[in-house]
Scaffold this motif. Sequence first.
Motif, short mmCIF file in Angstrom:
data_model
loop_
_atom_site.label_atom_id
_atom_site.label_comp_id
_atom_site.label_asym_id
_atom_site.label_seq_id
_atom_site.Cartn_x
_atom_site.Cartn_y
_atom_site.Cartn_z
N THR A 132 0.83 -1.20 0.00
CA THR A 132 0.00 0.00 0.00
C THR A 132 0.86 1.25 0.00
O THR A 132 1.98 1.26 0.52
CB THR A 132 -0.94 0.03 1.22
N GLY A 134 -0.13 5.10 0.95
CA GLY A 134 -1.21 5.97 1.39
C GLY A 134 -2.54 5.25 1.30
O GLY A 134 -2.72 4.18 1.90
N ASP A 135 -3.50 5.81 0.54
CA ASP A 135 -4.80 5.17 0.39
C ASP A 135 -4.91 4.42 -0.92
O ASP A 135 -6.01 4.22 -1.44
CB ASP A 135 -5.93 6.21 0.51
N GLU A 136 -3.78 3.96 -1.45
CA GLU A 136 -3.76 3.18 -2.67
C GLU A 136 -3.12 1.81 -2.42
O GLU A 136 -2.26 1.67 -1.57
CB GLU A 136 -2.96 3.89 -3.76
N ASP A 203 4.60 -1.68 3.10
CA ASP A 203 4.41 -0.29 2.70
C ASP A 203 5.36 0.06 1.56
O ASP A 203 6.51 -0.40 1.53
CB ASP A 203 4.66 0.66 3.88
N TRP A 221 -1.71 1.41 -9.19
CA TRP A 221 -2.14 1.75 -7.83
C TRP A 221 -3.64 2.05 -7.88
O TRP A 221 -4.09 2.86 -8.68
CB TRP A 221 -1.38 2.96 -7.31
N ARG A 223 -7.37 2.92 -5.77
CA ARG A 223 -8.07 3.39 -4.57
C ARG A 223 -9.28 2.50 -4.31
O ARG A 223 -9.72 1.73 -5.16
CB ARG A 223 -8.51 4.84 -4.76
N ARG A 224 -9.85 2.65 -3.12
CA ARG A 224 -10.97 1.80 -2.74
C ARG A 224 -12.21 2.03 -3.61
O ARG A 224 -13.03 1.13 -3.77
CB ARG A 224 -11.32 2.03 -1.26
N ASP A 225 -12.35 3.23 -4.16
CA ASP A 225 -13.53 3.52 -4.97
C ASP A 225 -13.31 3.25 -6.45
O ASP A 225 -14.15 3.60 -7.28
CB ASP A 225 -13.97 4.98 -4.76
N TRP A 244 -8.18 -4.85 3.59
CA TRP A 244 -7.81 -3.46 3.28
C TRP A 244 -9.04 -2.60 3.04
O TRP A 244 -9.12 -1.45 3.49
CB TRP A 244 -6.89 -3.45 2.08
N GLN A 247 -10.69 -1.15 6.09
CA GLN A 247 -9.91 -0.21 6.90
C GLN A 247 -10.25 1.25 6.63
O GLN A 247 -9.76 2.13 7.31
CB GLN A 247 -8.41 -0.43 6.68
N LYS A 248 -11.07 1.54 5.62
CA LYS A 248 -11.36 2.94 5.29
C LYS A 248 -12.21 3.60 6.38
O LYS A 248 -12.89 2.97 7.14
CB LYS A 248 -12.07 3.02 3.96
#
Length: 248
Positions: A132, A134-136, A203, A221, A223-225, A244, A247-248
Amino acid sequence: MKHIAFCTGSLLLTTDWQLPSKLPSVAFAWPRQVTSLSHDGEEARIYRLDYPVVDVEGYQMVPLRQTYFHLSMAEYQLAGKAAELLYWDGNTRYCGCCGGTTRWQTEISKQCDFCGKEYWPSLATAIIVRVTRGDEMLMIQSNKFKNDMFGMVAGFVETGETLEECVQREVMEETRIRIRNIRYFGSQPWPYPCGLMVAFTADYDGGELSLQKEELRKAGWFRRDSMPNIPDEASIARWLIDDWLKQK
């Protein structure tokens, strides 16, 4: 008593998705019992079938991986262990030292009739890692994937290598990026045909994505969306992804 009967990777189940307590009469013409296992105080006999059981009322042949969604976890893992033993049996009929024939000694071991050498099943240990930034999350598409699914960096552990060293090497070889904070996540038996998947998280620590073309088609990479097509719940890759996403 349970009967675990395989024919070319498919498992014999009843039509109500149970391991059968008896084999259908048609199967008795060509089953070969290979070994047996103890399971919850009950014997489970393992068979190799020369022909699949088809058009027999009350029975069906199901690919092993598909049974994950119908059997209990304990029974799925028992069937997976049986599949691994069948695969191993087919590759150890003769002694690698003297060429003599081998015979079953225990539920999970064999011995050469001539020189006495003992043989035990060996696992092909592989790592899989969620990286991961950051948020990716890093996701890759292997050349071996048959559809547009994305997964994570994975690979087999080499002789003389720790699991953590394998994680670092595979990520560097396949993507040319550096990682840090390697942490154990979990493991999963993978009887396709005889693996153990050991999962880690890590990381991002630098570098630009550069794909090993011999292994990968795509990588990126995510993102969650904006997740791509991902593996089903039968694999530890999906467990890593779902963990993962929560975890948002």
